[in-house]
Design a protein around this motif. Structure first.
Motif, PDB file in Angstrom:
ATOM      1  N   UNK A 296       0.829  -1.204   0.000  1.00  0.00           N
ATOM      2  CA  UNK A 296       0.000   0.000   0.000  1.00  0.00           C
ATOM      3  C   UNK A 296       0.866   1.258   0.000  1.00  0.00           C
ATOM      4  N   UNK A 297       1.920   1.244   0.799  1.00  0.00           N
ATOM      5  CA  UNK A 297       2.797   2.414   0.882  1.00  0.00           C
ATOM      6  C   UNK A 297       3.570   2.648  -0.407  1.00  0.00           C
ATOM      7  N   UNK A 298       3.726   1.591  -1.218  1.00  0.00           N
ATOM      8  CA  UNK A 298       4.459   1.741  -2.476  1.00  0.00           C
ATOM      9  C   UNK A 298       3.595   2.344  -3.582  1.00  0.00           C
ATOM     10  N   UNK A 299       2.303   2.527  -3.307  1.00  0.00           N
ATOM     11  CA  UNK A 299       1.467   3.229  -4.273  1.00  0.00           C
ATOM     12  C   UNK A 299       0.355   2.414  -4.896  1.00  0.00           C
ATOM     13  N   UNK A 300       0.057   1.250  -4.320  1.00  0.00           N
ATOM     14  CA  UNK A 300      -1.034   0.419  -4.828  1.00  0.00           C
ATOM     15  C   UNK A 300      -2.159   0.464  -3.795  1.00  0.00           C
ATOM     16  N   UNK A 301      -3.290   1.063  -4.172  1.00  0.00           N
ATOM     17  CA  UNK A 301      -4.377   1.329  -3.225  1.00  0.00           C
ATOM     18  C   UNK A 301      -5.625   0.556  -3.594  1.00  0.00           C
ATOM     19  N   UNK A 302      -6.174  -0.164  -2.625  1.00  0.00           N
ATOM     20  CA  UNK A 302      -7.392  -0.947  -2.825  1.00  0.00           C
ATOM     21  C   UNK A 302      -8.586  -0.253  -2.189  1.00  0.00           C
ATOM     22  N   UNK A 303      -9.653  -0.076  -2.986  1.00  0.00           N
ATOM     23  CA  UNK A 303     -10.964   0.298  -2.444  1.00  0.00           C
ATOM     24  C   UNK A 303     -11.751  -1.003  -2.361  1.00  0.00           C
TER      25      UNK A 303
END
Length: 222
Positions: free
Chosen positions: A58-65
């Motif tokens: 998540x911190x690397x730039x991959x975001x889940x909704x």
């Protein structure tokens, strides 16, 4: 999932389609580190991430909704949005929230309300706003239209079309395949954990293989 391969290029919206149980949400969970692949590679901007913990992905730039929105019901709408920026430093939070409120005007009048009091559609918009607050390299949307009223579904897909036009990189999973293909650039069709078709969104929208993936080949043939 078995021998599943797909790619999302910067600025592109890609739809991952298939019936219930086809493996769509499993693929999303694998990409985000919530499930660990047995073999294979997951690559984010030339860096392999399949061995990283979920919070590092998540911190690397991959975001889940996530499916079901999963907003924090006892927190205010504003606090839910601000949580999206927890991995970032040096953020002008007020300015970025204002940009999001222009994109999601429904949320402006509800900023001080508890998120649990919002309608399902408003919670979905809030979940997307929270995801965008992370400034993701890629935004993953898992079943955003699930449980929404028809009018709210149309509003949601208008928002997705705007995000696509603004160059936000998105991987979209949604049961509303026809609508998903109206906003996507390309799509992949999953059936029993495998990719059975991939093409442009326009080509898939007119492909009987997509119907077969949802209904079963025999039923679709009838």
């Amino acid at each position: 999932l078995e021998e599943v391969s797909f790619a999302v290029r910067p600025g592109e919206m890609v739809a991952l389609l298939g019936a219930n149980g086809a493996g769509k949400s499993t693929a999303m969970r694998a990409v985000t580190g919530l499930l660990r692949p047995v073999t294979g590679a997951i690559v984010l901007q030339d860096t392999r991430i399949e061995a990283l913990d979920a919070h590092k992905i998540a911190a690397s730039g991959l975001t889940l909704v996530p499916e079901g929105r999963q907003v924090f019901p006892e927190l205010t709408v504003l606090d839910n949005i601000l949580l999206g920026a927890y991995t970032r430093s040096g953020v002008d939070r007020a300015a970025e929230v204002e940009v999001l409120l222009k994109r999601f005007p429904r949320l402006r009048d509800r900023l001080s309300s508890r998120a649990g009091l919002l309608s399902g559609g408003e919670q979905q918009l809030l979940a997307i706003a929270r995801g965008l607050m992370a400034k993701p390299r890629i935004l993953l949307l898992d079943e955003p239209s699930l449980g929404l009223a028809p009018a709210m579904i149309n509003e949601l897909f208008d928002v997705l079309a705007t995000l696509r036009d603004d160059g936000v990189t998105i991987l979209l999973v949604d049961q509303m395949a026809a609508l998903a293909l109206t906003v996507a650039d390309r799509g992949y069709v999953l059936e029993s954990g495998r990719v059975v078709r991939d093409d442009t969104a326009e080509a898939l929208a007119h492909d009987p293989a997509l119907e077969a993936a949802y209904l079963g080949h025999a039923e679709a043939a009838q």
